[in-house]
Design a protein around this motif. Structure first.
Motif, PDB file in Angstrom:
ATOM      1  N   ARG A  34       0.758  -1.295  -0.222  1.00 30.84           N
ATOM      2  CA  ARG A  34      -0.028  -0.023   0.053  1.00 30.84           C
ATOM      3  C   ARG A  34       0.852   1.407  -0.041  1.00 30.84           C
ATOM      4  N   PRO A  35       1.820   1.262   0.959  1.00 34.65           N
ATOM      5  CA  PRO A  35       2.614   2.424   0.721  1.00 34.65           C
ATOM      6  C   PRO A  35       3.387   2.616  -0.529  1.00 34.65           C
ATOM      7  N   MET A  36       3.947   1.697  -1.293  1.00 38.63           N
ATOM      8  CA  MET A  36       4.379   1.814  -2.539  1.00 38.63           C
ATOM      9  C   MET A  36       3.435   2.321  -3.612  1.00 38.63           C
ATOM     10  N   LEU A  37       2.126   1.943  -3.597  1.00 39.35           N
ATOM     11  CA  LEU A  37       1.120   2.299  -4.330  1.00 39.35           C
ATOM     12  C   LEU A  37       0.874   3.804  -3.926  1.00 39.35           C
ATOM     13  N   GLN A  38       0.741   4.234  -2.759  1.00 38.33           N
ATOM     14  CA  GLN A  38       0.421   5.572  -2.401  1.00 38.33           C
ATOM     15  C   GLN A  38       1.594   6.530  -2.982  1.00 38.33           C
ATOM     16  N   ALA A  39       2.666   6.014  -2.972  1.00 38.33           N
ATOM     17  CA  ALA A  39       4.055   6.922  -3.309  1.00 38.33           C
ATOM     18  C   ALA A  39       3.792   7.063  -5.008  1.00 38.33           C
TER      19      ALA A  39
END
Length: 52
Positions: A34-39
């Motif tokens: 999820r953090p990678m997608l948000q970035a």
């Protein structure tokens, strides 16, 4: 890696997905966190012109 997935060597270290599926090909999949997608979303938004 294959020994671990299919044989379970060391014991109890097999891929549990194989209990409910049958592999047909040798494809590798990647699931981003999820953090990678948000970035990625934030980076794309910075490159787009401001909405009017």
């Amino acid at each position: 890696m294959l020994r671990r997935m299919y044989v379970g060597d060391p014991p109890d270290a097999c891929d549990r997905l194989l209990d409910v599926s049958t592999p047909q090909t040798g494809t590798t999949f990647f699931a981003p966190t999820r953090p990678m997608l948000q970035a990625l979303v934030e980076g794309a938004q910075q490159q787009l012109p401001a909405a009017r």
